[in-house]
Design a protein around this motif. Structure first.
Motif, PDB file in Angstrom:
ATOM      1  N   SER A  63      -2.471  -0.910  10.006  1.00 41.39           N
ATOM      2  CA  SER A  63      -2.299   0.482   9.599  1.00 41.39           C
ATOM      3  C   SER A  63      -3.474   0.876   8.711  1.00 41.39           C
ATOM      4  CB  SER A  63      -0.995   0.665   8.825  1.00 41.39           C
ATOM      5  OG  SER A  63       0.117   0.458   9.670  1.00 41.39           O
ATOM      6  N   HIS A  64      -4.062   2.028   9.010  1.00 37.98           N
ATOM      7  CA  HIS A  64      -5.201   2.535   8.252  1.00 37.98           C
ATOM      8  C   HIS A  64      -4.730   3.684   7.358  1.00 37.98           C
ATOM      9  CE1 HIS A  64      -7.947   0.156  10.695  1.00 37.98           C
ATOM     10  NE2 HIS A  64      -7.301   0.604  11.765  1.00 37.98           N
ATOM     11  N   TYR A  65      -5.216   3.662   6.103  1.00 38.52           N
ATOM     12  CA  TYR A  65      -4.861   4.678   5.115  1.00 38.52           C
ATOM     13  C   TYR A  65      -6.130   5.251   4.500  1.00 38.52           C
ATOM     14  CZ  TYR A  65      -0.242   2.657   5.504  1.00 38.52           C
ATOM     15  OH  TYR A  65       0.951   2.225   5.992  1.00 38.52           O
ATOM     16  N   ARG A  66      -5.989   6.469   3.988  1.00 40.51           N
ATOM     17  CA  ARG A  66      -7.134   7.160   3.389  1.00 40.51           C
ATOM     18  C   ARG A  66      -6.629   7.983   2.213  1.00 40.51           C
ATOM     19  NH1 ARG A  66     -11.912  10.159   6.001  1.00 40.51           N
ATOM     20  NH2 ARG A  66     -12.100  12.053   4.774  1.00 40.51           N
ATOM     21  N   LYS A  67      -7.440   8.050   1.183  1.00 41.91           N
ATOM     22  CA  LYS A  67      -7.124   8.878   0.018  1.00 41.91           C
ATOM     23  C   LYS A  67      -8.342   9.734  -0.284  1.00 41.91           C
ATOM     24  CE  LYS A  67      -5.614   8.533  -4.796  1.00 41.91           C
ATOM     25  NZ  LYS A  67      -5.133   7.584  -5.825  1.00 41.91           N
ATOM     26  N   GLU A  68      -8.101  11.025  -0.387  1.00 38.23           N
ATOM     27  CA  GLU A  68      -9.185  11.943  -0.761  1.00 38.23           C
ATOM     28  C   GLU A  68      -8.928  12.425  -2.171  1.00 38.23           C
ATOM     29  OE1 GLU A  68     -10.473  14.944   2.014  1.00 38.23           O
ATOM     30  OE2 GLU A  68      -9.550  13.827   3.676  1.00 38.23           O
ATOM     31  N   LYS A  69      -9.933  12.262  -3.008  1.00 37.53           N
ATOM     32  CA  LYS A  69      -9.843  12.733  -4.387  1.00 37.53           C
ATOM     33  C   LYS A  69     -10.707  13.973  -4.507  1.00 37.53           C
ATOM     34  CE  LYS A  69     -10.983   9.303  -6.987  1.00 37.53           C
ATOM     35  NZ  LYS A  69     -11.184   8.132  -7.813  1.00 37.53           N
ATOM     36  N   HIS A  70     -10.132  15.005  -5.051  1.00 38.15           N
ATOM     37  CA  HIS A  70     -10.879  16.247  -5.219  1.00 38.15           C
ATOM     38  C   HIS A  70     -11.357  16.333  -6.654  1.00 38.15           C
ATOM     39  CE1 HIS A  70      -9.650  17.459  -1.249  1.00 38.15           C
ATOM     40  NE2 HIS A  70      -8.418  17.065  -1.554  1.00 38.15           N
ATOM     41  N   HIS A  71     -12.640  16.532  -6.797  1.00 40.20           N
ATOM     42  CA  HIS A  71     -13.236  16.605  -8.131  1.00 40.20           C
ATOM     43  C   HIS A  71     -13.433  18.063  -8.527  1.00 40.20           C
ATOM     44  CE1 HIS A  71     -13.904  12.336  -7.850  1.00 40.20           C
ATOM     45  NE2 HIS A  71     -14.472  12.507  -6.668  1.00 40.20           N
ATOM     46  N   PRO A  72     -13.169  18.375  -9.788  1.00 41.42           N
ATOM     47  CA  PRO A  72     -13.386  19.759 -10.236  1.00 41.42           C
ATOM     48  C   PRO A  72     -14.861  20.134 -10.105  1.00 41.42           C
ATOM     49  CG  PRO A  72     -12.627  18.344 -12.056  1.00 41.42           C
ATOM     50  CD  PRO A  72     -12.690  17.514 -10.815  1.00 41.42           C
ATOM     51  N   GLU A  73     -15.091  21.360  -9.733  1.00 43.19           N
ATOM     52  CA  GLU A  73     -16.480  21.831  -9.552  1.00 43.19           C
ATOM     53  C   GLU A  73     -17.158  21.987 -10.886  1.00 43.19           C
ATOM     54  OE1 GLU A  73     -17.933  22.108  -6.594  1.00 43.19           O
ATOM     55  OE2 GLU A  73     -16.071  21.452  -5.694  1.00 43.19           O
TER      56      GLU A  73
ATOM     57  N   LEU B 150       0.878   3.997  -0.311  1.00 43.58           N
ATOM     58  CA  LEU B 150       1.530   5.307  -0.182  1.00 43.58           C
ATOM     59  C   LEU B 150       1.878   5.884  -1.552  1.00 43.58           C
ATOM     60  CD1 LEU B 150       3.800   4.619   2.910  1.00 43.58           C
ATOM     61  CD2 LEU B 150       1.812   6.166   2.827  1.00 43.58           C
ATOM     62  N   LYS B 151       2.399   5.063  -2.452  1.00 43.88           N
ATOM     63  CA  LYS B 151       2.795   5.589  -3.763  1.00 43.88           C
ATOM     64  C   LYS B 151       1.587   5.946  -4.622  1.00 43.88           C
ATOM     65  CE  LYS B 151       3.414   1.613  -6.814  1.00 43.88           C
ATOM     66  NZ  LYS B 151       4.319   0.781  -7.548  1.00 43.88           N
ATOM     67  N   ASN B 152       0.399   5.493  -4.211  1.00 44.60           N
ATOM     68  CA  ASN B 152      -0.825   5.820  -4.935  1.00 44.60           C
ATOM     69  C   ASN B 152      -1.622   6.941  -4.270  1.00 44.60           C
ATOM     70  OD1 ASN B 152      -1.486   3.991  -7.406  1.00 44.60           O
ATOM     71  ND2 ASN B 152      -0.404   2.704  -5.937  1.00 44.60           N
ATOM     72  N   GLY B 153      -0.972   7.663  -3.378  1.00 43.51           N
ATOM     73  CA  GLY B 153      -1.601   8.844  -2.815  1.00 43.51           C
ATOM     74  C   GLY B 153      -2.420   8.617  -1.550  1.00 43.51           C
ATOM     75  N   TYR B 154      -2.369   7.419  -1.008  1.00 43.60           N
ATOM     76  CA  TYR B 154      -3.048   7.164   0.260  1.00 43.60           C
ATOM     77  C   TYR B 154      -2.172   7.710   1.380  1.00 43.60           C
ATOM     78  CZ  TYR B 154      -6.294   4.080  -2.127  1.00 43.60           C
ATOM     79  OH  TYR B 154      -7.261   3.592  -2.965  1.00 43.60           O
ATOM     80  N   GLN B 155      -2.816   8.255   2.389  1.00 47.44           N
ATOM     81  CA  GLN B 155      -2.080   8.805   3.513  1.00 47.44           C
ATOM     82  C   GLN B 155      -2.341   7.975   4.758  1.00 47.44           C
ATOM     83  OE1 GLN B 155      -2.593  13.027   3.861  1.00 47.44           O
ATOM     84  NE2 GLN B 155      -1.665  13.335   1.868  1.00 47.44           N
ATOM     85  N   TRP B 156      -1.275   7.741   5.495  1.00 47.35           N
ATOM     86  CA  TRP B 156      -1.390   6.984   6.734  1.00 47.35           C
ATOM     87  C   TRP B 156      -2.242   7.780   7.704  1.00 47.35           C
ATOM     88  CZ3 TRP B 156       0.324   8.285  11.679  1.00 47.35           C
ATOM     89  CH2 TRP B 156       0.250   7.251  12.633  1.00 47.35           C
ATOM     90  N   ILE B 157      -3.209   7.107   8.328  1.00 49.79           N
ATOM     91  CA  ILE B 157      -4.088   7.750   9.302  1.00 49.79           C
ATOM     92  C   ILE B 157      -3.703   7.335  10.722  1.00 49.79           C
ATOM     93  CG2 ILE B 157      -6.479   7.961  10.124  1.00 49.79           C
ATOM     94  CD1 ILE B 157      -5.938   9.337   7.435  1.00 49.79           C
ATOM     95  N   SER B 158      -3.612   6.022  10.933  1.00 48.07           N
ATOM     96  CA  SER B 158      -3.314   5.552  12.286  1.00 48.07           C
ATOM     97  C   SER B 158      -2.933   4.074  12.257  1.00 48.07           C
ATOM     98  CB  SER B 158      -4.535   5.730  13.197  1.00 48.07           C
ATOM     99  OG  SER B 158      -5.598   4.885  12.776  1.00 48.07           O
ATOM    100  N   ASP B 159      -2.321   3.645  13.345  1.00 46.09           N
ATOM    101  CA  ASP B 159      -2.089   2.225  13.599  1.00 46.09           C
ATOM    102  C   ASP B 159      -3.013   1.826  14.734  1.00 46.09           C
ATOM    103  OD1 ASP B 159      -0.077   1.940  11.689  1.00 46.09           O
ATOM    104  OD2 ASP B 159       1.513   2.416  13.106  1.00 46.09           O
ATOM    105  N   GLN B 160      -3.594   0.639  14.616  1.00 46.48           N
ATOM    106  CA  GLN B 160      -4.520   0.151  15.628  1.00 46.48           C
ATOM    107  C   GLN B 160      -4.055  -1.229  16.083  1.00 46.48           C
ATOM    108  OE1 GLN B 160      -8.418  -0.532  14.012  1.00 46.48           O
ATOM    109  NE2 GLN B 160      -9.291  -1.107  15.979  1.00 46.48           N
ATOM    110  N   GLU B 161      -3.920  -1.384  17.377  1.00 53.19           N
ATOM    111  CA  GLU B 161      -3.564  -2.684  17.936  1.00 53.19           C
ATOM    112  C   GLU B 161      -4.850  -3.513  18.016  1.00 53.19           C
ATOM    113  OE1 GLU B 161      -0.757  -4.510  21.471  1.00 53.19           O
ATOM    114  OE2 GLU B 161      -1.808  -2.626  21.862  1.00 53.19           O
ATOM    115  N   VAL B 162      -4.956  -4.536  17.155  1.00 53.38           N
ATOM    116  CA  VAL B 162      -6.193  -5.309  17.087  1.00 53.38           C
ATOM    117  C   VAL B 162      -6.178  -6.519  18.009  1.00 53.38           C
ATOM    118  CG1 VAL B 162      -6.939  -4.496  14.829  1.00 53.38           C
ATOM    119  CG2 VAL B 162      -5.370  -6.428  14.973  1.00 53.38           C
ATOM    120  N   VAL B 163      -5.013  -7.031  18.267  1.00 51.92           N
ATOM    121  CA  VAL B 163      -4.786  -8.042  19.308  1.00 51.92           C
ATOM    122  C   VAL B 163      -3.434  -7.689  19.902  1.00 51.92           C
ATOM    123  CG1 VAL B 163      -6.168  -9.856  18.198  1.00 51.92           C
ATOM    124  CG2 VAL B 163      -3.715  -9.743  17.761  1.00 51.92           C
TER     125      VAL B 163
END
Length: 154
Positions: free
Chosen positions: A144-154, A125-138
């Motif tokens: 908990s799944h996290y994702r970070k999108e980095k936007h690159h300058p055009e 979280l402190k590195n810019g990842y955002q919580w996406i969802s929790d999944q019950e695996v058993v």
């Protein structure tokens, strides 16, 4: 010092395998779940994982490691392990930063961790990842799944 690890070298493979056991044992205790796949895998399964590994060395000692895969311009962090003797020394942060710096062209990063593992969740979280969802695996165990999108300058 951080460097790429060659798991085809038996000594390096053994170091990573032992480090992973120590680290995931603590996580298993934190989240009260002992079926974490890397905690149970064999040394040959680790060797054949197909993941890229970076190791953090404190002198001659492998104190931490991170692994990841790349697929279609997306990076997935598969493992983040730190030896319990080296917890709270910023090693996981340094490994995460190194992977991101080394793959600046990657736009999307993924990572998952036990829902009940506050140190790992806070790191992402402190590195810019955002919580996406929790999944019950058993039953009664969630990832908990996290994702970070980095936007690159055009």
């Amino acid at each position: 010092m951080i460097k790429e690890l060659d798991l085809n070298q038996t000594s390096v493979l053994k170091e990573v395998f032992d480090l992973q056991k120590e680290s995931y044992l603590v996580e298993a205790q934190i989240i009260n779940f002992y079926e974490i796949p890397p905690f149970k895998e064999t040394i040959n399964e680790l060797k054949d994982s197909g993941e890229t590994f970076l190791g953090y060395y404190k002198g001659e000692c492998l104190a931490g490691a991170i692994s990841y895969t790349l697929h279609n311009q997306e990076l997935t962090i598969c493992r983040m392990v730190v030896h319990p003797d080296h917890f709270r020394k910023g090693i996981a942060q340094k490994l995460l930063t190194k992977v991101e710096e080394h793959h600046q062209d990657i736009s999307i990063l993924h990572v998952s961790t036990g829902r009940d593992n506050p140190p790992a969740k806070n790191l992402y979280l402190k590195n810019g990842y955002q919580w996406i969802s929790d999944q019950e695996v058993v039953p009664n165990f969630y990832i908990s799944h996290y994702r970070k999108e980095k936007h690159h300058p055009e």
